[in-house]
Write a protein that holds these residues in place. Sequence first.
Motif, PDB file in Angstrom:
ATOM      1  N   GLY A 147      -2.839  -0.339  -7.436  1.00  0.00           N
ATOM      2  CA  GLY A 147      -3.756  -1.174  -6.660  1.00  0.00           C
ATOM      3  C   GLY A 147      -3.859  -0.654  -5.240  1.00  0.00           C
ATOM      4  O   GLY A 147      -3.260   0.371  -4.888  1.00  0.00           O
ATOM      5  N   ALA A 148      -4.618  -1.376  -4.416  1.00  0.00           N
ATOM      6  CA  ALA A 148      -4.846  -0.919  -3.036  1.00  0.00           C
ATOM      7  C   ALA A 148      -3.541  -0.855  -2.243  1.00  0.00           C
ATOM      8  O   ALA A 148      -3.419  -0.046  -1.325  1.00  0.00           O
ATOM      9  CB  ALA A 148      -5.845  -1.830  -2.339  1.00  0.00           C
ATOM     10  N   GLN A 149      -2.586  -1.709  -2.587  1.00  0.00           N
ATOM     11  CA  GLN A 149      -1.298  -1.612  -1.900  1.00  0.00           C
ATOM     12  C   GLN A 149      -0.749  -0.180  -2.002  1.00  0.00           C
ATOM     13  O   GLN A 149      -0.394   0.425  -0.998  1.00  0.00           O
ATOM     14  CB  GLN A 149      -0.293  -2.610  -2.516  1.00  0.00           C
ATOM     15  N   MET A 150      -0.703   0.355  -3.202  1.00  0.00           N
ATOM     16  CA  MET A 150      -0.149   1.694  -3.378  1.00  0.00           C
ATOM     17  C   MET A 150      -1.142   2.786  -2.978  1.00  0.00           C
ATOM     18  O   MET A 150      -0.737   3.901  -2.662  1.00  0.00           O
ATOM     19  CB  MET A 150       0.344   1.894  -4.818  1.00  0.00           C
ATOM     20  N   ARG A 190      -6.147  -6.954   9.729  1.00  0.00           N
ATOM     21  CA  ARG A 190      -5.844  -6.044   8.607  1.00  0.00           C
ATOM     22  C   ARG A 190      -5.202  -6.811   7.461  1.00  0.00           C
ATOM     23  O   ARG A 190      -4.605  -7.875   7.658  1.00  0.00           O
ATOM     24  CB  ARG A 190      -4.897  -4.934   9.080  1.00  0.00           C
ATOM     25  N   HIS A 191      -5.269  -6.235   6.274  1.00  0.00           N
ATOM     26  CA  HIS A 191      -4.582  -6.817   5.111  1.00  0.00           C
ATOM     27  C   HIS A 191      -3.084  -6.542   5.241  1.00  0.00           C
ATOM     28  O   HIS A 191      -2.678  -5.467   5.708  1.00  0.00           O
ATOM     29  CB  HIS A 191      -5.128  -6.170   3.833  1.00  0.00           C
ATOM     30  N   ALA A 192      -2.269  -7.494   4.818  1.00  0.00           N
ATOM     31  CA  ALA A 192      -0.817  -7.386   4.989  1.00  0.00           C
ATOM     32  C   ALA A 192      -0.226  -6.203   4.217  1.00  0.00           C
ATOM     33  O   ALA A 192       0.920  -5.790   4.480  1.00  0.00           O
ATOM     34  CB  ALA A 192      -0.153  -8.692   4.555  1.00  0.00           C
ATOM     35  N   SER A 193      -0.990  -5.651   3.286  1.00  0.00           N
ATOM     36  CA  SER A 193      -0.477  -4.502   2.526  1.00  0.00           C
ATOM     37  C   SER A 193      -0.343  -3.255   3.420  1.00  0.00           C
ATOM     38  O   SER A 193       0.404  -2.333   3.091  1.00  0.00           O
ATOM     39  CB  SER A 193      -1.373  -4.200   1.326  1.00  0.00           C
ATOM     40  N   VAL A 194      -1.047  -3.231   4.551  1.00  0.00           N
ATOM     41  CA  VAL A 194      -0.890  -2.116   5.497  1.00  0.00           C
ATOM     42  C   VAL A 194       0.518  -2.166   6.089  1.00  0.00           C
ATOM     43  O   VAL A 194       1.248  -1.167   6.095  1.00  0.00           O
ATOM     44  CB  VAL A 194      -1.962  -2.180   6.616  1.00  0.00           C
ATOM     45  N   ASN A 250     -12.992  -7.573   4.968  1.00  0.00           N
ATOM     46  CA  ASN A 250     -11.939  -8.489   5.413  1.00  0.00           C
ATOM     47  C   ASN A 250     -11.681  -9.520   4.310  1.00  0.00           C
ATOM     48  O   ASN A 250     -12.623 -10.094   3.759  1.00  0.00           O
ATOM     49  CB  ASN A 250     -12.430  -9.168   6.713  1.00  0.00           C
ATOM     50  N   ILE A 251     -10.416  -9.734   3.999  1.00  0.00           N
ATOM     51  CA  ILE A 251     -10.012 -10.580   2.882  1.00  0.00           C
ATOM     52  C   ILE A 251     -10.518 -12.028   3.035  1.00  0.00           C
ATOM     53  O   ILE A 251     -10.701 -12.740   2.063  1.00  0.00           O
ATOM     54  CB  ILE A 251      -8.466 -10.516   2.729  1.00  0.00           C
ATOM     55  N   ASN A 252     -10.769 -12.453   4.263  1.00  0.00           N
ATOM     56  CA  ASN A 252     -11.309 -13.793   4.497  1.00  0.00           C
ATOM     57  C   ASN A 252     -12.822 -13.786   4.671  1.00  0.00           C
ATOM     58  O   ASN A 252     -13.524 -14.548   4.017  1.00  0.00           O
ATOM     59  CB  ASN A 252     -10.665 -14.420   5.744  1.00  0.00           C
ATOM     60  N   VAL A 275      -9.213   4.219   5.585  1.00  0.00           N
ATOM     61  CA  VAL A 275     -10.064   3.043   5.384  1.00  0.00           C
ATOM     62  C   VAL A 275      -9.542   2.234   4.206  1.00  0.00           C
ATOM     63  O   VAL A 275      -9.497   2.737   3.072  1.00  0.00           O
ATOM     64  CB  VAL A 275     -11.538   3.451   5.119  1.00  0.00           C
ATOM     65  N   ASP A 276      -9.103   1.014   4.488  1.00  0.00           N
ATOM     66  CA  ASP A 276      -8.731   0.107   3.404  1.00  0.00           C
ATOM     67  C   ASP A 276     -10.027  -0.526   2.903  1.00  0.00           C
ATOM     68  O   ASP A 276     -10.511  -1.511   3.446  1.00  0.00           O
ATOM     69  CB  ASP A 276      -7.757  -0.959   3.914  1.00  0.00           C
ATOM     70  N   GLY A 277     -10.551   0.092   1.839  1.00  0.00           N
ATOM     71  CA  GLY A 277     -11.816  -0.384   1.273  1.00  0.00           C
ATOM     72  C   GLY A 277     -11.605  -1.026  -0.082  1.00  0.00           C
ATOM     73  O   GLY A 277     -12.444  -0.873  -0.978  1.00  0.00           O
ATOM     74  N   ALA A 304      -9.432   1.971  -2.615  1.00  0.00           N
ATOM     75  CA  ALA A 304     -10.425   1.119  -3.284  1.00  0.00           C
ATOM     76  C   ALA A 304      -9.740   0.477  -4.489  1.00  0.00           C
ATOM     77  O   ALA A 304      -8.738   0.975  -4.980  1.00  0.00           O
ATOM     78  CB  ALA A 304     -11.631   1.936  -3.728  1.00  0.00           C
ATOM     79  N   ASP A 305     -10.306  -0.623  -4.948  1.00  0.00           N
ATOM     80  CA  ASP A 305      -9.727  -1.329  -6.097  1.00  0.00           C
ATOM     81  C   ASP A 305     -10.736  -1.465  -7.225  1.00  0.00           C
ATOM     82  O   ASP A 305     -11.764  -2.125  -7.059  1.00  0.00           O
ATOM     83  CB  ASP A 305      -9.282  -2.742  -5.675  1.00  0.00           C
ATOM     84  N   GLY A 306     -10.426  -0.858  -8.369  1.00  0.00           N
ATOM     85  CA  GLY A 306     -11.279  -1.058  -9.538  1.00  0.00           C
ATOM     86  C   GLY A 306     -11.188  -2.471 -10.072  1.00  0.00           C
ATOM     87  O   GLY A 306     -12.136  -2.996 -10.652  1.00  0.00           O
ATOM     88  N   HIS A 307     -10.027  -3.104  -9.885  1.00  0.00           N
ATOM     89  CA  HIS A 307      -9.837  -4.433 -10.478  1.00  0.00           C
ATOM     90  C   HIS A 307     -10.451  -5.555  -9.644  1.00  0.00           C
ATOM     91  O   HIS A 307     -10.306  -6.717 -10.001  1.00  0.00           O
ATOM     92  CB  HIS A 307      -8.369  -4.723 -10.795  1.00  0.00           C
ATOM     93  N   LYS A 308     -11.101  -5.216  -8.560  1.00  0.00           N
ATOM     94  CA  LYS A 308     -11.834  -6.252  -7.832  1.00  0.00           C
ATOM     95  C   LYS A 308     -13.319  -6.146  -8.200  1.00  0.00           C
ATOM     96  O   LYS A 308     -13.695  -6.533  -9.279  1.00  0.00           O
ATOM     97  CB  LYS A 308     -11.563  -6.132  -6.332  1.00  0.00           C
ATOM     98  N   TRP A 309     -14.104  -5.549  -7.329  1.00  0.00           N
ATOM     99  CA  TRP A 309     -15.548  -5.632  -7.527  1.00  0.00           C
ATOM    100  C   TRP A 309     -16.073  -4.848  -8.723  1.00  0.00           C
ATOM    101  O   TRP A 309     -17.112  -5.174  -9.289  1.00  0.00           O
ATOM    102  CB  TRP A 309     -16.280  -5.197  -6.261  1.00  0.00           C
TER     103      TRP A 309
HETATM  104  C1  LIG Z   1      -6.668  -6.916  -2.437  1.00  0.00           C
HETATM  105  C2  LIG Z   1      -6.546  -6.136  -1.200  1.00  0.00           C
HETATM  106  C3  LIG Z   1      -5.440  -5.308  -0.981  1.00  0.00           C
HETATM  107  C4  LIG Z   1      -4.304  -5.228  -1.956  1.00  0.00           C
HETATM  108  O1  LIG Z   1      -4.764  -4.654  -3.136  1.00  0.00           O
HETATM  109  P1  LIG Z   1      -3.950  -4.683  -4.504  1.00  0.00           P
HETATM  110  O2  LIG Z   1      -4.875  -4.049  -5.457  1.00  0.00           O
HETATM  111  O3  LIG Z   1      -3.699  -6.110  -4.796  1.00  0.00           O
HETATM  112  O4  LIG Z   1      -2.702  -3.913  -4.307  1.00  0.00           O
HETATM  113  C5  LIG Z   1      -5.428  -4.562   0.172  1.00  0.00           C
HETATM  114  N1  LIG Z   1      -6.417  -4.634   1.079  1.00  0.00           N
HETATM  115  C6  LIG Z   1      -7.481  -5.441   0.923  1.00  0.00           C
HETATM  116  C7  LIG Z   1      -8.539  -5.475   1.962  1.00  0.00           C
HETATM  117  C8  LIG Z   1      -7.587  -6.213  -0.225  1.00  0.00           C
HETATM  118  O5  LIG Z   1      -8.643  -7.001  -0.399  1.00  0.00           O
END
Ligand SMILES: *Cc1c(COP(=O)(O)O)cnc(C)c1O
Length: 484
Positions: A147-150, A190-194, A250-252, A275-277, A304-309
């Motif tokens: 996921g985007a975290q990794m 920023r997202h907390a995963s950063v 932005n997550i919000n 870029v956290d996209g 980027a995340d395939g499991h989102k959009w």
């Molecule tokens: C969901 C999200 C993450 C974390 O992604 P995971 O796929 O859950 O690891 C990081 N940054 C943003 C902006 C997100 O929306």
Amino acid sequence: MSDQLDEDEQPDQLEQVLGAAHRHALSFRSGVGERPAYPAVISEELRRIAGGSLPETGEDPLLVVERLATLGQLGSVGSTGPRYFGYVIGGTSPAAAGADWLVTAWDQNAAVQSSGPAVSVIEEVCARWLVDLFGLPGDTSVGFTTGAQMSTFTGLAAARHHLLARAGWDVERKGLSGAPAIRVLAGDERHASVDRALRFLGIGTEALVPVACDANGAMRVDALAQALNGGALDDGSRRRVTIVCAQAGNINTGAVDPITEVCDLAESRDAWVHVDGAIGMWATASERHRHLLEGVERADSWSADGHKWLNAPYDCGVALCAHPDDHAAAMSVTASYIAVSHHRGSDRRDQINWNPEWSRRARSVPVYAALAALGRRGVGELVDRNITHARHMAERLAGEAGIEVLNDVVLNQVLVRFGGAEEADQVTTDVIHRVQEDGVCWVGGTRWRGRAAMRVSICGHNTTTEDIDRSAESILTAFAKLGG
Ligand SMILES: *Cc1c(COP(=O)(O)O)cnc(C)c1O
């Protein structure tokens, strides 16, 4: 029960068990649109069915699968349905779900080409498609992560390598102790995963320099310029060892940082731009919305995340890097048993060199399927449709007295606040609970700039305008019942 393998029964059993799983899966998916978006069951009941002690002797696999089907039916949220708007959760498109079943049936270890040439080649092709779709430089390297975290971890690991190698420090060999200090500039939205990636990488969260954001939660260019000029020069050279983390989505609020300006400023300071996209990269596929990410191809790495959009199943993160050598320096591995297991041909791409995992499932296969079934235009239309839905939801709600939409709806996120000034935190929380109980849709809560808000995140491939209207009615009714 005999522990003897019965040669006649084994194929039958596989057929029975997979057949049952297939039936239950279809039944779940075909009913998900009309189930409550959040299940009514309480965890105690689920524990009663799932729990007990570890069986001493094995159970009939068919019974195991039947029990799991019961648990899933009772206790799953409707995230594959059309009215689940919690977190940022896309459903799973038919192509992606079918592909994921094949991945399980094949059970290839997608670490190296010699443990599965088909999935290795599918990943290679999928990687090229993504680089093309996002409009990134042709030699961009790609890793498929959980996921985007990794993915952010991977991008920042490449950054760490690149910046420290330039300062004459081999971080892969020496680690960070004694290395020039790295500072990381990122929006305070920023997202907390950063932060978490910085912990994993040993850079540490103290390296973070938060950059102020504008009213909609995008990084302010003037604040970034100021932050870039601040801080001490590193010991060895006149360059600062700097990473800038921008965000697309932005997550919000869905806000996208001004990427062109971020890249201009970063370039002038030799900084690396990640870029956290996770959400927003997909908007590059839309003619109407690509401008939001203008300049994104100038960054050094992307998540980027395939499991989102994209509506791929979970475990479909994508890490991309404009510097394949740095990417490989941070992630690649050699091991005696890999080196001597070459598949024919020297042009092989071993997936393990581009992501942090070792053994793993062929997670790029459902991404390939989702992209193939949508095409470039289909991804763009999905993005456009969901953004139109988000705007429609915002308009339906903001039209009522006592309801305020807090964000500028640029992507798929809507933030809503209910009630008068005094009691709005409480009313908003109560509305969210009522909507969740009503079950027509599911929305979560958040705090935005110190105030409670309802968070509506729309990224389902099967959501229709009618679903938005039904959900808006449920939300408006909940507010009305609370005296709004
Ligand atoms: C969901 C999200 C993450 C974390 O992604 P995971 O796929 O859950 O690891 C990081 N940054 C943003 C902006 C997100 O929306």
